[in-house]
Write a protein that holds these residues in place. Structure first.
Motif, PDB file in Angstrom:
ATOM      1  N   LEU A 284     -23.939  14.915   4.092  1.00 51.89           N
ATOM      2  CA  LEU A 284     -23.408  13.862   4.092  1.00 51.89           C
ATOM      3  C   LEU A 284     -22.092  13.856   4.679  1.00 51.89           C
ATOM      4  CD1 LEU A 284     -24.242  11.687   1.065  1.00 51.89           C
ATOM      5  CD2 LEU A 284     -25.408  11.960   3.183  1.00 51.89           C
ATOM      6  N   VAL A 285     -21.155  14.874   4.397  1.00 54.44           N
ATOM      7  CA  VAL A 285     -19.924  15.027   5.165  1.00 54.44           C
ATOM      8  C   VAL A 285     -20.351  15.349   6.523  1.00 54.44           C
ATOM      9  CG1 VAL A 285     -18.011  16.887   5.129  1.00 54.44           C
ATOM     10  CG2 VAL A 285     -18.959  16.034   3.013  1.00 54.44           C
ATOM     11  N   THR A 286     -20.998  15.991   7.073  1.00 50.88           N
ATOM     12  CA  THR A 286     -21.388  16.289   8.507  1.00 50.88           C
ATOM     13  C   THR A 286     -21.770  14.910   8.993  1.00 50.88           C
ATOM     14  OG1 THR A 286     -22.298  18.531   7.929  1.00 50.88           O
ATOM     15  CG2 THR A 286     -22.877  17.751   9.932  1.00 50.88           C
ATOM     16  N   SER A 287     -22.513  14.059   8.319  1.00 50.11           N
ATOM     17  CA  SER A 287     -22.847  12.791   8.855  1.00 50.11           C
ATOM     18  C   SER A 287     -21.650  11.855   9.032  1.00 50.11           C
ATOM     19  CB  SER A 287     -23.991  12.177   8.023  1.00 50.11           C
ATOM     20  OG  SER A 287     -23.269  11.751   6.990  1.00 50.11           O
ATOM     21  N   LEU A 288     -20.644  12.141   8.212  1.00 46.68           N
ATOM     22  CA  LEU A 288     -19.398  11.400   8.294  1.00 46.68           C
ATOM     23  C   LEU A 288     -18.617  11.879   9.538  1.00 46.68           C
ATOM     24  CD1 LEU A 288     -18.001  11.167   4.870  1.00 46.68           C
ATOM     25  CD2 LEU A 288     -18.246   9.488   6.367  1.00 46.68           C
ATOM     26  N   ILE A 289     -18.546  13.117   9.989  1.00 50.56           N
ATOM     27  CA  ILE A 289     -17.974  13.759  11.060  1.00 50.56           C
ATOM     28  C   ILE A 289     -18.615  13.185  12.540  1.00 50.56           C
ATOM     29  CG2 ILE A 289     -17.468  15.701  12.506  1.00 50.56           C
ATOM     30  CD1 ILE A 289     -17.405  17.209   9.742  1.00 50.56           C
ATOM     31  N   VAL A 290     -20.050  13.125  12.379  1.00 56.03           N
ATOM     32  CA  VAL A 290     -20.630  12.425  13.404  1.00 56.03           C
ATOM     33  C   VAL A 290     -20.173  10.949  13.764  1.00 56.03           C
ATOM     34  CG1 VAL A 290     -23.024  11.837  14.565  1.00 56.03           C
ATOM     35  CG2 VAL A 290     -22.662  13.823  13.373  1.00 56.03           C
ATOM     36  N   MET A 291     -20.348  10.237  12.672  1.00 57.38           N
ATOM     37  CA  MET A 291     -19.874   8.725  12.655  1.00 57.38           C
ATOM     38  C   MET A 291     -18.467   8.536  13.173  1.00 57.38           C
ATOM     39  SD  MET A 291     -21.250   7.659   8.771  1.00 57.38           S
ATOM     40  CE  MET A 291     -22.735   7.973   8.209  1.00 57.38           C
ATOM     41  N   LEU A 292     -17.661   9.414  13.323  1.00 61.56           N
ATOM     42  CA  LEU A 292     -16.414   9.369  13.904  1.00 61.56           C
ATOM     43  C   LEU A 292     -16.543   9.095  15.619  1.00 61.56           C
ATOM     44  CD1 LEU A 292     -14.202  12.142  12.129  1.00 61.56           C
ATOM     45  CD2 LEU A 292     -14.387   9.642  11.895  1.00 61.56           C
ATOM     46  N   PHE A 293     -17.760   9.759  16.036  1.00 63.35           N
ATOM     47  CA  PHE A 293     -17.831   9.421  17.446  1.00 63.35           C
ATOM     48  C   PHE A 293     -18.519   8.086  18.107  1.00 63.35           C
ATOM     49  CE2 PHE A 293     -17.338  13.896  16.660  1.00 63.35           C
ATOM     50  CZ  PHE A 293     -16.364  14.124  17.494  1.00 63.35           C
ATOM     51  N   LEU A 294     -19.030   7.163  16.904  1.00 67.86           N
ATOM     52  CA  LEU A 294     -19.774   6.017  17.207  1.00 67.86           C
ATOM     53  C   LEU A 294     -18.871   5.170  17.930  1.00 67.86           C
ATOM     54  CD1 LEU A 294     -21.858   5.788  13.810  1.00 67.86           C
ATOM     55  CD2 LEU A 294     -22.766   6.211  16.379  1.00 67.86           C
TER      56      LEU A 294
END
Length: 415
Positions: A188-198
């Protein structure tokens, strides 16, 4: 004065394509928490219970109930703060739920574990919005492809979730399974990082002369025949998948297979759920949404037939693979049908209502799964597939006839 230009169809699809790739990455990591909960929910529940295992699937029910309870709040939150911030909030809730589950296993509390998985399910309601978020942009023909592309991220989730279970379930021994839930936080932490680029959400353009337009009342949207049939078929596909999948790990353990073998069965199942997404969108564009939904429902029949043929490992894994493929066709096709029934300003309430109905039914199915398995066995669980599929197919036939009659009436009136 800044002049806003309307993007061309190609430009709009390019934006949608980039968003779909990012949402697919979010699905890969954030979505991996779901197979983790499904693979271990019933087995860990059985471990926490005493001799009576009738409630062993209650933790999985807690997860699906959490998804149902989170459907409307997730949609409302995203309407208020945008997709990006809403998804980040959902991931943070999931991190809290995984910590809660780890603690519940450590103190050996069955009901705290059920509550923890409900929190995880509430977080999972945000993950379910990825498919709708992908359909926010792009032309009408591209939306089904965008939805299927996002679900391709589930292929990675199908590997990441179960492999996390296999590799880390004994990490916190002598407390079994707790290590897997703790390790899931990294996903979930990794998914949070990806969300920064949305990219920030694009606001719905206001309708001229109408202040704060919210579209038609929800009741009017729900009463549309296409909406009702789409929700029925999507709910049937998802609920039957939950019914069979939830019982499968316990049935496999009961037939003498190991926890790793049952977890690998779930991995193959989740791979089958998302693998066809590479071409499901193209099939929908070619053959139409109702036909793909009907195909998915027929594949669910094939799943039940294989499951009823025996209790060898090949029967379990084969049935779970067919179950995943049937879910993919039925669920993506039905989701694409739902997107045709609302206007842009109505998407929040329409999507939230769809998910509330869907996951409320799925929660009931997962709870009934344990009761049915404990009382009447694996065969009865699979036998329920037949009447539900027949009802759903009947609804599709009725809708096709109704829309054909309406089209003919429209042609007559236009002459």
């Amino acid at each position: 004065m800044t002049i806003q230009t309307v993007p061309t169809a190609d430009e709009e699809n390019a934006i949608a394509r980039r968003n779909a790739v990012l949402y697919a990455a979010c699905q890969a990591f954030g979505g991996a928490a779901a197979p983790l909960n499904f693979a271990l929910g019933a087995i860990a529940g059985s471990y926490l219970l005493g001799p009576d295992k009738a409630l062993a699937t209650a933790p999985v029910t807690g997860y699906t109930l959490g998804v149902a309870l989170g459907a409307l709040p997730a949609a409302m939150l995203m309407r208020a703060v945008g997709r990006k911030r809403g998804f980040m909030a959902g991931a943070l809730i999931g991190i809290g739920g995984l910590l809660f589950a780890t603690w519940a296993l450590t103190v050996h509390s069955f009901w705290l574990f059920c509550m923890a998985l409900m929190v995880n399910g509430f977080s999972g309601a945000f993950v379910q919005q990825y498919r709708f978020a992908a359909a926010d942009r792009g032309t009408a023909d591209f939306k089904a492809k965008a939805i299927s592309w996002v679900l391709v991220g589930g292929i990675a989730a199908a590997v990441l979730g179960p492999q996390t279970v296999i590799l880390t379930k004994d990490l916190l021994l002598p407390v079994p399974f707790a290590g897997a839930f703790l390790s899931g936080i990294a996903l979930l932490v990794t998914s949070l990082i990806v969300m920064l680029f949305l990219a920030p959400s694009v606001p719905v353009p206001p309708v001229a002369g109408v202040a704060a337009n919210t579209g038609r009342p929800l009741g009017e949207i729900i009463r549309q025949p296409r909406f009702g049939v789409a929700v029925l078929c999507g709910t049937a596909a998802y609920a039957l998948m939950s019914l069979v999948m939830t019982a499968a790990p316990l049935a496999m353990i009961g037939c003498g297979f190991t926890a790793d073998e049952s977890t690998l069965g779930i991995q193959w199942h989740v791979l089958a759920m998302f693998g066809p997404s590479f071409f499901t969108g193209s099939l929908i564009a070619r053959f139409g949404k109702p036909r793909i939904v009907a195909t998915g429902l027929l594949i669910l029949i094939a799943c039940a037939v294989v499951a009823l043929m025996g209790v060898e490992l090949a029967h379990f894994w084969g049935a779970l693979i067919l179950l995943g493929i049937g879910w993919n066709f039925g669920f993506i096709g039905a989701t694409a049908m739902v997107t045709e029934t609302y206007r842009p300003e109505e998407k929040g309430k329409a999507q939230g209502a769809n998910d509330f109905i869907l996951f409320g039914t799925v929660a009931f199915a997962s709870f009934a799964s344990g009761q049915l398995l404990n009382a009447w066995g694996w065969g009865t669980v699979n036998a329920i597939v037949f009447p539900v599929v027949l009802i759903s197919l009947g609804a599709l036939v009725w809708l096709a006839r109704l829309e054909r009659m309406n089209a003919m009436a429209g042609e007559v009136a236009g002459r």
